[in-house]
Design a protein around this motif. Structure first.
Motif, PDB file in Angstrom:
ATOM      1  N   LEU A 113       0.683  -1.373   0.202  1.00 16.32           N
ATOM      2  CA  LEU A 113      -0.211  -0.144   0.319  1.00 16.32           C
ATOM      3  C   LEU A 113       0.516   1.617   0.039  1.00 16.32           C
ATOM      4  CD1 LEU A 113      -2.785   1.134   0.412  1.00 16.32           C
ATOM      5  CD2 LEU A 113      -2.559   1.293   2.824  1.00 16.32           C
ATOM      6  N   PHE A 178      -0.958  -1.668  -5.775  1.00 16.47           N
ATOM      7  CA  PHE A 178      -2.053  -1.737  -4.682  1.00 16.47           C
ATOM      8  C   PHE A 178      -2.396  -2.389  -5.883  1.00 16.47           C
ATOM      9  CE2 PHE A 178      -2.214   3.223  -5.717  1.00 16.47           C
ATOM     10  CZ  PHE A 178      -1.309   3.470  -4.330  1.00 16.47           C
ATOM     11  N   CYS A 181      -1.406  -5.402  -3.282  1.00 11.40           N
ATOM     12  CA  CYS A 181      -2.575  -4.736  -2.784  1.00 11.40           C
ATOM     13  C   CYS A 181      -3.690  -6.280  -1.832  1.00 11.40           C
ATOM     14  CB  CYS A 181      -1.986  -3.441  -1.886  1.00 11.40           C
ATOM     15  SG  CYS A 181      -3.184  -2.775   0.105  1.00 11.40           S
ATOM     16  N   CYS A 182      -4.601  -5.457  -2.848  1.00 16.42           N
ATOM     17  CA  CYS A 182      -5.792  -5.806  -3.105  1.00 16.42           C
ATOM     18  C   CYS A 182      -5.995  -7.597  -3.681  1.00 16.42           C
ATOM     19  CB  CYS A 182      -6.673  -5.110  -4.463  1.00 16.42           C
ATOM     20  SG  CYS A 182      -7.040  -3.512  -4.469  1.00 16.42           S
TER      21      CYS A 182
END
Length: 233
Positions: A113, A178, A181-182
């Protein structure tokens, strides 16, 4: 865990872009003015966003701090470049600090993140430096210059372009964090599996025979086979 390739690409491109953008910002050579009427043919004016220098090519004598008689620094593209280029440099430095804390090459797991946020900051930094460079290039021949002179793009403007593109590419590479991270947030969290405690001489997962196959030998009894022999036939 190995550092992801996208993070490595971002950490390589963005510092290179910072150096190029810094050189383009400080060096007074966004535009070169040559073949100036009523002056020697080997005299060149080098115009940047902070200073104007005059160089004589035959002797390589260079004199900066020339007077702005035509109102060059009062033009809007130059005024905008004086504001946006330093802002881009500050954002680039801030983004690199955040990226270093997010990638954490000295740790096993990076902070995806934080690395993605750093990518957004660096991407914005590249846009802020690309905007004045593009505007200046568009207005290069419209900016005030001595009549009849020849105008050429300077190396500082080229370096600003290259640095901005490297910052944008490096920022985009870091924003790929990202996605990782997702994926980590969507993945179901499984309960920890119980760990069996093994003895000092045992091996985890090894088969253990519950029957003592040496019991008859220890008791002094002979093992009798239940299979038929030739004498029984």
């Amino acid at each position: 865990m190995r550092t992801p390739t996208a993070m490595i690409v971002g950490l390589v491109l963005c510092p290179c872009g910072l150096l190029l953008t810094l050189t383009g910002t400080l060096a007074p050579n966004w535009r070169q003015v040559s073949h100036i009427p009523d002056q020697s043919i080997d005299i060149i004016l080098e115009q940047g966003i902070w200073d104007i220098c005059q160089e004589q090519q035959s002797t390589h004598n260079r004199l900066c701090g020339q007077a702005d008689e035509l109102g060059y620094f009062e033009q809007v593209p130059v005024w905008v470049a004086q504001r946006l280029m330093p802002t881009s440099l500050v954002l680039n430095l801030l983004g690199l600090v955040v990226a270093a804390l997010g990638v954490r090459c000295w740790q096993k797991e990076p902070r995806h993140l934080l690395a993605g946020v750093a990518g957004l900051v660096l991407f914005l930094s590249g846009l802020l430096s690309l905007t004045p460079a593009s505007w200046y290039t568009h207005e290069l021949w419209a900016l005030p210059a001595p009549a009849g002179s020849t105008l050429v793009v300077g190396y500082s403007l080229v370096l600003s372009y290259l640095g901005s593109c490297l910052e944008i590419l490096g920022g985009l590479a870091l924003t790929l964090s990202f996605h990782r991270c997702c994926k980590e947030r969507r993945a179901p969290k499984l309960p920890p599996s119980p760990v069996l405690e093994a003895g000092p001489c045992s091996t985890t997962g090894a088969y253990r025979n519950p029957w003592d196959v040496l019991e008859d030998e220890r008791d002094g009894r002979q093992w009798r086979s239940t299979l038929p022999c030739d004498s029984d036939l």
